[in-house]
Design a protein around this motif. Structure first.
Motif, PDB file in Angstrom:
ATOM      1  N   PHE A   1      34.528  25.320  24.148  1.00  0.00           N
ATOM      2  CA  PHE A   1      34.446  26.773  24.262  1.00  0.00           C
ATOM      3  C   PHE A   1      33.219  27.219  25.046  1.00  0.00           C
ATOM      4  CE2 PHE A   1      37.183  27.395  20.256  1.00  0.00           C
ATOM      5  CZ  PHE A   1      38.313  27.549  21.027  1.00  0.00           C
ATOM      6  N   CYS A   2      32.237  26.334  25.186  1.00  0.00           N
ATOM      7  CA  CYS A   2      31.088  26.687  26.020  1.00  0.00           C
ATOM      8  C   CYS A   2      31.477  26.780  27.493  1.00  0.00           C
ATOM      9  CB  CYS A   2      29.955  25.670  25.833  1.00  0.00           C
ATOM     10  SG  CYS A   2      28.995  25.922  24.316  1.00  0.00           S
ATOM     11  N   ARG A   3      32.664  26.283  27.841  1.00  0.00           N
ATOM     12  CA  ARG A   3      33.178  26.427  29.209  1.00  0.00           C
ATOM     13  C   ARG A   3      33.981  27.709  29.388  1.00  0.00           C
ATOM     14  NH1 ARG A   3      36.514  21.263  30.806  1.00  0.00           N
ATOM     15  NH2 ARG A   3      36.862  22.584  32.623  1.00  0.00           N
ATOM     16  N   VAL A   4      34.276  28.387  28.280  1.00  0.00           N
ATOM     17  CA  VAL A   4      35.132  29.577  28.340  1.00  0.00           C
ATOM     18  C   VAL A   4      34.359  30.770  28.880  1.00  0.00           C
ATOM     19  CG1 VAL A   4      36.399  31.248  26.946  1.00  0.00           C
ATOM     20  CG2 VAL A   4      36.629  28.804  26.480  1.00  0.00           C
ATOM     21  N   ARG A   5      34.990  31.462  29.817  1.00  0.00           N
ATOM     22  CA  ARG A   5      34.430  32.714  30.312  1.00  0.00           C
ATOM     23  C   ARG A   5      35.119  33.874  29.596  1.00  0.00           C
ATOM     24  NH1 ARG A   5      35.020  31.896  36.693  1.00  0.00           N
ATOM     25  NH2 ARG A   5      36.708  30.535  36.005  1.00  0.00           N
ATOM     26  N   PRO A   6      34.375  34.671  28.821  1.00  0.00           N
ATOM     27  CA  PRO A   6      34.986  35.755  28.022  1.00  0.00           C
ATOM     28  C   PRO A   6      35.865  36.688  28.836  1.00  0.00           C
ATOM     29  CG  PRO A   6      32.695  35.454  27.403  1.00  0.00           C
ATOM     30  CD  PRO A   6      32.926  34.581  28.614  1.00  0.00           C
ATOM     31  N   SER A   7      35.540  36.893  30.120  1.00  0.00           N
ATOM     32  CA  SER A   7      36.328  37.818  30.942  1.00  0.00           C
ATOM     33  C   SER A   7      37.746  37.310  31.169  1.00  0.00           C
ATOM     34  CB  SER A   7      35.636  38.026  32.293  1.00  0.00           C
ATOM     35  OG  SER A   7      35.515  36.791  32.990  1.00  0.00           O
ATOM     36  N   ARG A   8      37.951  35.981  31.027  1.00  0.00           N
ATOM     37  CA  ARG A   8      39.282  35.400  31.231  1.00  0.00           C
ATOM     38  C   ARG A   8      39.982  35.106  29.908  1.00  0.00           C
ATOM     39  NH1 ARG A   8      38.893  30.443  35.238  1.00  0.00           N
ATOM     40  NH2 ARG A   8      41.143  30.556  34.848  1.00  0.00           N
ATOM     41  N   PHE A   9      39.337  35.479  28.819  1.00  0.00           N
ATOM     42  CA  PHE A   9      39.863  35.154  27.497  1.00  0.00           C
ATOM     43  C   PHE A   9      40.736  36.302  26.988  1.00  0.00           C
ATOM     44  CE2 PHE A   9      39.560  34.341  22.913  1.00  0.00           C
ATOM     45  CZ  PHE A   9      39.813  32.989  22.894  1.00  0.00           C
ATOM     46  N   ARG A  10      41.994  36.305  27.442  1.00  0.00           N
ATOM     47  CA  ARG A  10      42.909  37.367  27.030  1.00  0.00           C
ATOM     48  C   ARG A  10      44.355  36.863  27.123  1.00  0.00           C
ATOM     49  NH1 ARG A  10      40.749  38.751  32.013  1.00  0.00           N
ATOM     50  NH2 ARG A  10      42.234  38.767  33.756  1.00  0.00           N
ATOM     51  N   PRO A  11      45.231  37.387  26.249  1.00  0.00           N
ATOM     52  CA  PRO A  11      46.641  36.980  26.287  1.00  0.00           C
ATOM     53  C   PRO A  11      47.318  37.500  27.550  1.00  0.00           C
ATOM     54  CG  PRO A  11      46.081  38.023  24.189  1.00  0.00           C
ATOM     55  CD  PRO A  11      44.952  38.291  25.128  1.00  0.00           C
ATOM     56  N   GLY A  12      48.279  36.720  28.037  1.00  0.00           N
ATOM     57  CA  GLY A  12      49.062  37.136  29.187  1.00  0.00           C
ATOM     58  C   GLY A  12      50.536  36.876  28.925  1.00  0.00           C
ATOM     59  N   ARG A  13      51.334  36.948  29.971  1.00  0.00           N
ATOM     60  CA  ARG A  13      52.781  36.772  29.840  1.00  0.00           C
ATOM     61  C   ARG A  13      53.124  35.407  29.254  1.00  0.00           C
ATOM     62  NH1 ARG A  13      57.155  35.420  33.770  1.00  0.00           N
ATOM     63  NH2 ARG A  13      55.483  34.807  35.185  1.00  0.00           N
ATOM     64  N   MET A  14      52.398  34.383  29.660  1.00  0.00           N
ATOM     65  CA  MET A  14      52.680  33.042  29.170  1.00  0.00           C
ATOM     66  C   MET A  14      52.524  32.948  27.653  1.00  0.00           C
ATOM     67  SD  MET A  14      50.850  29.441  30.267  1.00  0.00           S
ATOM     68  CE  MET A  14      49.543  29.531  29.025  1.00  0.00           C
TER      69      MET A  14
END
Length: 307
Positions: A48-61
């Motif tokens: 999770f230290c590699r996770v960027r919060p701005s990209r952490f959101r649900p999408g169509r997939m």
């Protein structure tokens, strides 16, 4: 041969060896099972230290995978119900069971999007905490399930394994960004932690199956075969959905890699106890698939680095 070259040659065989040793030494490693939650927490924290919060959101997939999981568990239960209640319950759990807490780790190792599979893992686990008790009422009409109590128990088993390492990683990024970046750069550690957890989890699954009475052997074999088919189908469907959304690896791991320890616990507490054999066998099948994928990837990387 240098240590680095030796590690690169050895790496493709680490996971297959972990599975073999799990089979061989399932009795002594039963005393080490308490380490699994700590190992998973550490793996997820590093990942999770590699996770960027701005990209952490649900999408169509995410919503497509969730629909397959919810509707698929209902469909397979009623399809197999004429063959026996325990088999139908076992198959249902193998589909209904939420995404494994280690799925983001394996996704990262395979080159997929950690943010996508982490988003699905959280949405999926929260959804299952709400809907799973409803499924248990329908799937086990002779039993008594307290909806509120079951929901709270499932949620309490999920939260520490997902929310805490994610929160710790995000807080570290805010208050100690240099330490956060340093942790993000040691992703290779996750691979070896995964090998240790694989060794322990496979041993637990084998020990669980071996503890069942021999009279249940025909039913257990049917459950194990069914779990294998479900595992392969879920990986295939996940890759198909991921192909339409631009990320086959994340979709396949999100849908097919299951929190089977939680699945066993749910089966033992809310369904016919023998139905827990399905998720116990699924542990082995999903790890065989992932080990094969990681074996191919690490071997290709090792070959490329040697050239």
């Amino acid at each position: 041969m240098t240590v680095t070259k030796f590690q690169k040659r050895l790496k493709p065989f680490v996971l297959p060896l972990a599975i073999v040793f799990g089979f061989l030494f399932y009795k002594p490693i039963a005393h080490l099972q308490f380490l699994v939650p700590y190992i998973i927490f550490t793996m997820l924290f590093i990942t999770f230290c590699r996770v960027r919060p701005s990209r952490f959101r649900p999408g169509r997939m995410v919503w497509m995978l969730l629909a397959v999981q919810v509707l698929g568990s209902v469909a397979i239960f009623f399809a197999l119900r004429p063959l026996g209640l325990s088999l139908a319950q076992s198959a249902m759990i193998c589909v209904l069971c939420p995404t494994a807490t280690a799925a983001p780790v394996v996704t990262g190792l395979l080159g997929g999007s950690i943010e996508r599979v982490a988003s699905y893992s959280i949405v999926c686990n929260l959804t299952m905490a709400i809907f799973a008790p409803m499924f248990f009422v329908v799937a086990n009409p002779g039993g008594e399930v307290d909806f509120f109590r079951a929901s709270m128990e499932i949620a309490m088993n999920l939260a520490p394994m997902i929310v805490f390492p994610l929160g710790a990683a995000l807080l570290l990024g805010i208050f100690a960004p240099k330490a956060h970046d340093a942790v993000a750069k040691v992703q290779g550690v996750s691979f070896y932690l995964w090998a240790v957890s694989l060794f322990l989890v496979v041993g637990k699954a084998v020990g669980f199956v071996m503890s069942e009475p021999s009279s249940e052997a025909p039913v257990m074999i049917a459950m194990a075969i069914t779990a294998a088919l479900i595992c392969l189908v879920q990986f295939a469907v996940g890759r198909y959905i991921g192909g339409r959304c631009g990320d086959k690896v994340s979709a396949a791991q999100g849908l097919a890699q299951k929190n089977t320890v939680l699945g066993i616990w749910m089966a033992l507490n809310y369904l016919l106890p023998v139905s827990s054999i399905g998720p116990a066998a699924y542990i082995i099948w999903q790890n065989l698939v992932n080990s094969w994928q990681l074996f191919r990837k690490t071997r290709a990387e090792a070959s490329g680095s040697m050239n």
